[in-house]
Design a protein around this motif. Sequence first.
Motif: not given
Length: 224
Positions: A157-158, A161
Amino acid sequence: MDDGSNMNVRKDVFYGDHGSLLTDIIHKIDQMPADEQAKYVNIKSIATILKVYYAWYVTDVNGSMAYTEAFQARYGGTATPKFETQEQLYDILDSQLNNVYTAIEGANQSIQVNPGSGDLFFNGDILKWKKVSNSLRLKIASRLMKRNPTKLATIATQVLSRDQISSQSEDFSLRSRRFTEHGNFNPVGFFATKPMVDYMTSNNDPRIPIFFQKTRILKPRLQD
């Protein structure tokens, strides 16, 4: 490949060469005055990425290994470094890559020492290195798919992004002009296994023409 006799050469290369040299770069920068350190954020980041990558390469075969305390004897550290488990190493390596990304992003790029042609991967383009540090986190974390899918999801997820490798020009590959100098890289004698080719073909894998080429079928010559 049909020969695994040199599989663990990577350990000897890491502890006998790459790891110590990269650690030395990082140590020398850390010993500089603060104003000088600020000029070498990019250089330290590149060295850290390469060290992390090769350490991961080693733990893939060896599991537990000495890392955080390794290569420190010459600087007054221990000559008998502790071993970290592979689970601990994955946390350490991920944290270091995350810190590299943050360091590059926060560095004053106008004062950075540029390695230029000394950087054999990207010729000093630190933005590409920043993408490598982020994408490498996901590559390493993918090993956790069955062991710790929750951690993988958090890291992914990080990573997604942030800036990541998105084109072939940003590929983290070392292009050598003398690629077949050593026998280990000479494709003579290499062959594709049928199950792999069948699987890739049935799934229309676009890498087939990159990895393999069809064997020429030679017709027998008629004798006079």
